[in-house]
Structure formats: structure tokens, C-alpha cells
Design an enzyme around this catalytic site. Structure first.
Site, PDB file in Angstrom:
ATOM      1  N   CYS A 110      12.976 -29.631-121.576  1.00  0.00           N
ATOM      2  CA  CYS A 110      12.479 -28.361-122.115  1.00  0.00           C
ATOM      3  C   CYS A 110      11.121 -28.542-122.778  1.00  0.00           C
ATOM      4  O   CYS A 110      10.249 -27.665-122.683  1.00  0.00           O
ATOM      5  CB  CYS A 110      13.474 -27.795-123.129  1.00  0.00           C
ATOM      6  N   CYS A 218      16.206 -23.703-126.074  1.00  0.00           N
ATOM      7  CA  CYS A 218      15.273 -24.598-125.400  1.00  0.00           C
ATOM      8  C   CYS A 218      14.287 -25.202-126.390  1.00  0.00           C
ATOM      9  O   CYS A 218      13.644 -26.206-126.097  1.00  0.00           O
ATOM     10  CB  CYS A 218      14.511 -23.849-124.295  1.00  0.00           C
TER      11      CYS A 218
END
Length: 223
Positions: A110, A218
Site C-alpha cells: 500500500c 491502506c
């Protein structure tokens, strides 16, 4: 900020108007093109028809997401919709960090494919708009319309904080807006294809994200 929570928009349109009056071209909407994004795009287009909309293109999104973006482009041709890619291709990432990094180290994946690209986007912006809603999860229940974003050293604006899941869908239905068909297949929250599955409970609309990874965000919205 003392925004009025009106019945129709629950403050969202007023917040958006304030954002572009305050920051003009220096505000960016970072959009995932989920259902909240579809609502925000429609509201933003009413206020700033040439607004900059940035999609963090990780190269591993569902094809349905890319198809949604193209339909939105057709509906709002004056919007400046940009697909921002990471510095590393998937092949380069695999060479440096191993194959399927999203399985072995999802936070690092991420960071490479979302956080670093957004940081580049926001380096020249004073504020950014996000589709966060308080109802979405425990980690989002305390957000405000206007937030100091320490991670990206910016102002994060969240017009939809008082909208419910039903409010979002009522708006989409009323205005006959196009949206990602995966929403009709059990995906209330849609991210990268490798890390998103149908939600197993509507009590937690993000329960389909990173299942089994002990991960709920994320990192874009972590201070």
C-alpha cells in the site's frame, strides 16, 4: 467550521463550495470511484466543473473499476480526471520485494502503490477531498468536515461525514448516476482486486478489505 447540516445534502454541498472558494485550484479530490466517489464527483461538478480528480492506479484494480472511470469521463467531460501510477511497475516491485507483496507485506505494498503516489500528488496541493463517512467503520467515526492531515501535511476535507449508506444510494438512484457494478455483487467497499472480497456483513462495510490480514486501512487515512 460552522457548516449547516441541511436536509438534502447534510452539509456536503456547502463544504465543497467552501473548499473551492478557499483553495481554488489547490484542492485535489483523491477518488477511488466507489459509490461515495460517484456522489462526490456529481456534487463537485456542480461547483467546480474543471476540478482535478485523482485516481491512485495501483495497476491491480478490478476491470469494472476502470470501466466505471471511463463512463464517468463521458458523463463529466470537463473534469480533469488523472490516473496516478506508482513509481514501480508490478514487475519492478516483484524484483525488489518479492512476488505478491500484497500477500506477504500488505502495508508495504500500500505504501508503494498508494501512499507514495498520493504524497506526490499532494506535494503541490493545499487541501484534498475524501469520501470518508463516519458510518463506514470504527476508525472513521470521529472524522470532521475539515481535518488537519499530519501524514500528508495538508488539509483533508470530508464532505460526506453525515451521510449514511442509504443516503448515498438514494442520491445515486435519484440522479441516475453510473456506478461500479461490483456494488451489486456484494462489494460495498472496492479497492485493489487482490485485497478486496465481498463483505460478509453490512454492519461493517469494509469487512471485505484485507480479510485475514489484520488490516483495516491502506494508510491514506491514518494520521
Amino acid at each position: 467550521m460552522p457548516f449547516e447540516i441541511d436536509e438534502q445534502y447534510k452539509g456536503a454541498l456547502e463544504v465543497i463550495k467552501w473548499s473551492y472558494q478557499q483553495y481554488g485550484k489547490d484542492v485535489v479530490y483523491a477518488c477511488s470511484f466507489g459509490i461515495e466517489g460517484i456522489v462526490l464527483i456529481d456534487l463537485i461538478a456542480k461547483v467546480q466543473p474543471d476540478a482535478q480528480i485523482v485516481f491512485l492506479d495501483t495497476d491491480v484494480h478490478f476491470k469494472e473499476t476502470y470501466e466505471t472511470i471511463e463512463r464517468v469521463r463521458e458523463k463529466y467531460p470537463t473534469l480533469n480526471i488523472v490516473l496516478k501510477k506508482p513509481a514501480l511497475t508490478l514487475e519492478q516491485q516483484a524484483q525488489q520485494f518479492g512476488d505478491k507483496l500484497w500477500e506477504t507485506k500488505p502495508n508495504q505494498c500500500c505504501n508503494i502503490r498508494k501512499l507514495e503516489p498520493l504524497n506526490e500528488v499532494l506535494s503541490g496541493a493545499k487541501a484534498w477531498i475524501s469520501g470518508l463517512r463516519r458510518e463506514q467503520s470504527e476508525t472513521r467515526k470521529n472524522i470532521e468536515f475539515i481535518n488537519q492531515d499530519n501524514r500528508f501535511k495538508s488539509i483533508k476535507i470530508c464532505p460526506l461525514i453525515h451521510w449514511t449508506w442509504k443516503d448515498v444510494w438514494r442520491y445515486v438512484s435519484k440522479h441516475e448516476l453510473t456506478y461500479n457494478v461490483l456494488h451489486d455483487q456484494g462489494y460495498p467497499s472496492i479497492g485493489c482486486s487482490h485485497c478486496t472480497k465481498p463483505a460478509f456483513t453490512l454492519e461493517d462495510l469494509r469487512s471485505g478489505r484485507w480479510q485475514g490480514q489484520g488490516k483495516t486501512e491502506c494508510g491514506l487515512h491514518t494520521q
